[in-house]
Each structure stands twice: as C-alpha cells, then as structure tokens.
Motif scaffolding. Structure first.
Motif, short mmCIF file in Angstrom:
data_model
loop_
_atom_site.label_atom_id
_atom_site.label_comp_id
_atom_site.label_asym_id
_atom_site.label_seq_id
_atom_site.Cartn_x
_atom_site.Cartn_y
_atom_site.Cartn_z
N TRP B 44 0.85 -1.19 0.00
CA TRP B 44 0.00 0.00 0.00
C TRP B 44 0.88 1.24 0.00
O TRP B 44 1.95 1.23 0.61
CB TRP B 44 -0.86 0.07 1.28
N GLN B 120 -2.90 -1.41 5.96
CA GLN B 120 -3.03 -0.02 5.48
C GLN B 120 -3.44 0.95 6.59
O GLN B 120 -3.34 2.17 6.43
CB GLN B 120 -3.99 0.07 4.30
N ASN B 306 -6.21 1.33 -7.43
CA ASN B 306 -5.39 0.13 -7.60
C ASN B 306 -4.27 0.34 -8.61
O ASN B 306 -4.51 0.85 -9.71
CB ASN B 306 -6.26 -1.04 -8.05
N LYS B 330 -3.45 0.75 -3.67
CA LYS B 330 -3.12 -0.65 -3.39
C LYS B 330 -2.12 -1.12 -4.45
O LYS B 330 -2.36 -1.00 -5.64
CB LYS B 330 -4.38 -1.51 -3.43
#
Lengths: 332, 332
Positions: B44, B120, B306, B330
């Motif tokens: 992350w 995270q 992402n 991510k």
C-alpha cells in the motif's frame, strides 16, 4: 459644596478615522462624596489605542462607550475628600475615571499608589501598557537569550517597554517606527536595529535588519507588518498579538496576510490576549519592572498634552504617530 | 536477480492545480540488497495533501521533490529478501519509499509493524494522519469536555480522526465537508452537525450549526473556512493549523482573513505544527489510538485506487474532494 469638572464626551461614533468633531467638552457639578465615597482630582489621564474599539457599538471584552456620556480610561489623581477610611486626603490613586478633571467614586473602585516614581509612570511603564508588555512578552513570547525580536509600533508605550525588556532578556531587537527621530530614541535605549516603515520597502528593510529571521514578533499594528513578520519568521516563531492599530479605523475590513500558510509550514504560534488575562503576574511585574525602572534600566519617554480639552487631540495623535513613548494628558 | 519495479516520477513542477501530465511512470531494475539492506515489495502507498508542497522548488521543512526522480511518501510493504538480522522475509514494514512497487533500503530506514489491524491502517488512522490528528488535537487544542469543535476537511484522513477523537473527549463536533454523502458518513461515526461547504453561505451555515460559537477549530483548508472560524470563535479559542489545502494550488497568493483583529479581541491562539514536532507523544498515540481502533471506537474509512500507475490520479483526487477517509493506492 459641588466641585466643577470639565469632561470629554463621545458626541458621535467615528466612521473610519476619528475626528475632533466626534468629541465634546462639558462642565458638570461633581457632588460631595457620600458614605464610602472619595472625591478625586485627576493629575494625569491616559489615551490608548484600544479606546478606539470602545467607540464602535458592538460586543467586545469591554462595553462600548455611550454617546453623550463621558469617556473612560486610566487616570491618576489625588484624593481631595474621603469618606472611606482606606483613603486619606493627598493619597495618590489610580482609577478608570479618566477624560475628566474630578470625580466621586466608591473607594472600592480606586487603587492606592505608592510613591517613589513620577505619578504618571502608573499610566505607562508601571501601569497598563507596561504590564501589557511585560506579561505577554514572557507568557506568549517565551523569550530565550539570543532570540531575535521584531517589534512594531516600537516607539509607543507598549512597544518601547517590550524593546527594553527584550534587551534585558538577552535578545536582539529590531524596532519598527514611523520616524527617524523615534528610531534614534529607541537606539539610545538599546535597540539593535531600526526600520522606518514610512521609507522604502518594509519587507526588504526588515530582512536587511534581521538577516537570520525573527523568533518573536510583537504586533501592535497588524496589516503589512504582520505579513512581513510571517515572511521573515523562523520555525517555531511566537507572534504576540497585542493590537492592530493599522486597521482599527478601516471602514471596510481589509484582507489579511497573503502568506497565512507560513503558520503551518513554519509552525508559528500566534496568540492574542488582553492584559487582564495575565493578572496572576501582577506582583512579579511590579517587583521586577519596578526595580528596572528605579534602577534606570528601563527608560520611559512621554508625550504630553495639557488640559482635558486637549485629550481628544492627544487621542487622535495616536493614529498619526504623534507620540514617542506614552501619550499622556496632564490635568492637574 | 534484479527485481522490476514501476515507479512514479515528477515529470514537471505543477503550476497551480497539478495535472496528470506532471507525472510519468518508469520501470527500473531494483538491485539485490547489499549488506544491511532489505528488499521490500510495497502493498500500500499513501497520497497526502502535504505532498503538493514538496512539488514546489523552495526551502521547506522537507526538501522539494526533484524532477525526473521518483516521488516519496509513506508506504507499507513486505520484506522479500533481507540482509539485516532485524528483518525476516514476510515482515510487514513501513517506509517513506512510496510511489514505487519495490525497493531496496537500509534496514535502518524501515520500521517493523505489528499485526492485528489491516496493514493499510498504518498509513491512516494508526499512521501519520492519525498521529497528526491525535497529537495536535491534544497538544494545541487542549480540549475540555463540553467544548465545541469545528473541523474543516472533516471527511479526510486527518479530519475524520479528529472528529472521532473529539467525540471521545466529550466535545460537540461540527464537521465541514464537500458532499452530503461524506457528511452522512461523519454523522454515522458520531459527528453532531455537518456543513456542506459547497451549499449556501458557509458563515451562516456554521453559525446555525454552532449557535454558541466554537472553542477549537481544526484547520485543514485555510481560506474562507479560516475566516468563518475567526468569526464564530469564542474567547480563548484554539486554532490548530494543520493545513490549508484550499490555497495549496493558488498561482498567486490569496489574501488572508479580513477579520484578523479577532485574534486580539477574542484572545485566540493559532498554532501551526508538523506531526514530527510531537514525536514525544508516539507511545501514548499507539497505546490509546490503537485501543480505540481495536475496540471499534474509531472507524477508518478508505478510498482506494489500484496499481502504482493510478497513484497520480489518487493524488489529484485529493484536491477535488475525491476521497472519504484515507486516500490509498493498493500495490500488492
């Protein structure tokens, strides 16, 4: 037997810069003092920039002055007649009954003053302006020897006290004032560098005077000076927000500094106060500041007008830089 | 054997609002770790508003990003290969080597993380934003039960933590955010009243939400919110100056609040800070905030993009209100 007293009344609320026509003189009969009361003849009265705020009709930390009524403010006078056993004829007393020649008040509203210094010192360096300077400089400024201190309105009653206290604490002091004569006086009492804010570019001149930046800013004026102080502030600088005389008479609120984000990036602490917030420091102030004044380590300059009828003029001159040191009106 | 890693570089310095064209993706070979070094694959990475400041070429509390080089920022990842006995393969570590998929660093530049919460969280409520909120709210805000707290940028990572900490301290919380959905979420975690700053008159809406005024203002945005906060501040209010996202992208410095004189009259304390100033509170933060998070007393919302190639998009969305809670990318 009634005593005649001339007093200054608020005739109309100033819009923008106050003018002589906002004031009027009236003569009143002061009655003999009743039980517990004292008749006082004022010797000196104070005019201070904060009084401008009381001329607006708005809620504040002190109530507004009322039209048609005598103004109020700090004064020192002599007891003429007393029905309070705590006061004898001839005692020197301090009150908030300035802007008039004589008055009757309850003894509880009076503060008996010691001698040993000129009585008007209790309106200046040993009074509200001196205590304002002393308390906030220590409590908010947290000075350390070697700090660089920038003072605006430095030739005024509060500013000139701050400059000298800062020197006694081992600081380097940069003073801003509106004339070379004021700056010459400030240098004569120990200030390291002076900036005449009416000449040239303020930011450049302050940068030249404080090439390493400033640790403490004592703000009497707000406006451009505050923006400059943010520009030259070092990390963790403390801003003592005492007053903003440059904007007191604005008809429309002026925009604030364009560099407010420095408060975050430089981790600046900016704090406002009223002298009464630091009432717990009163004894310390009288002891230490009194000693400095008696020992000649702090010098008090005065600008004096004579007669209650000239009190409005003295007040108006505050906003045109007419005073060096404490602005006073001699009444007795 | 070298490891391929994609990274985001600063292609050009933004002028005003940053754009996608200010960034570029590059693929690099990450060498095997040398003695004392560790190879980490990021899971992350964080994007935060303060990173905008590092895109200017100017002195600040952190050095500016360099054109053509990978950006930096908080990241959590997993140890893939280790030549430092303090780290084992599979360990979860935190670093400032975000904006890239994998990297080699000295073990001394890594911080091993405990488990027990989603990884995270160490970029949000238990990381820099959470510590920013926790430390400054207590140290500068000096909250008391019954205080009214106004939070701008309230739906962001820092703001939403402040809102919930303030509720746990017995305060009334007024939150400002840019959508009704964000405000609905904030109310679901306990906020007393919400103001959508994109609807109607901000001052009127804040006055209606806090009719008795505010004791603490937590400032993430500066600009109009700061002026409104000065207007509604009670005497002795504390202003926690965390950030001014509304002005970070100004091409010309915007004027500050028109009501700066309230700082004096209301005796306001306004103080900036950087989270590292309060490093002494780290243990207290992990203990108390960690407990609150594990007990479900503080809820952390996330907005996730992402893939490292979408990190610039995530960053840009911070300035258009695209996130509720912590904005994350991510990678793993």
């Amino acid at each position: 037997m009634a005593t005649k007293s001339r007093e200054i009344r608020l005739k109309s609320r100033p819009v923008g810069m106050p003018e002589a026509s906002n004031f009027e003189v009236a003569t009143v009969d002061v009655a003999d003092p009743g039980p517990g009361e004292v008749l006082v003849r004022n010797q000196w009265m104070s005019v201070d920039p904060y009084m401008r705020g009381r001329m607006y009709d708005r809620p504040s930390y002190v109530p507004p002055f009322q039209i048609g009524q005598a103004l109020q403010g700090g004064a020192v006078g002599t007891v003429v007649q007393s029905n309070d056993p705590k006061f004898a004829v001839g005692d020197l007393v301090e009150s908030m009954n300035g802007w008039r020649e004589a008055f009757v008040a309850s003894g509880s509203a009076l503060n008996k003053l010691p001698g040993g210094v000129p009585p008007q010192a209790y309106l200046g360096v040993l009074g509200m302006p001196g205590m304002t300077a002393y308390t906030s400089f220590h409590r908010i400024g947290e000075p350390k020897a070697g700090d660089t201190v920038f003072v605006s309105g430095a030739a005024g009653a509060v500013g000139s006290a701050v400059c000298q206290i800062a020197k006694l604490r081992g600081c380097t002091v940069i003073a801003s004032a509106g004339s070379d004569e004021k700056l010459a006086w400030l240098k004569s009492v120990g200030v390291d560098a002076g900036v005449n804010y009416k000449k040239g570019n303020l930011l450049e001149n302050v940068r030249a005077a404080a090439p390493k930046g400033i640790d403490i800013y004592f703000d009497n004026v707000g406006g451009e000076h505050l923006e400059v102080a943010l520009d030259v502030a070092r990390p963790f600088a403390r801003f003592i927000e005492c007053g903003m005389i440059s904007i007191y008479n604005d008809k429309e609120p002026a925009p604030g500094p364009r560099n407010m984000s420095y408060i975050v990036g430089k981790r600046i602490k900016m704090q406002g106060f009223i002298v009464s917030d630091f009432a717990d420091m009163r004894e310390q102030f009288y002891t230490e500041m009194g000693g400095w004044v008696r020992d000649g380590k702090i010098k008090a300059e005065e600008t004096v007008e004579n007669g209650v009828e000239n009190a409005p003029k003295a007040f108006l001159n505050l906003f045109s830089g007419g005073n060096t040191g404490k602005m006073l009106v001699k009444l007795g």
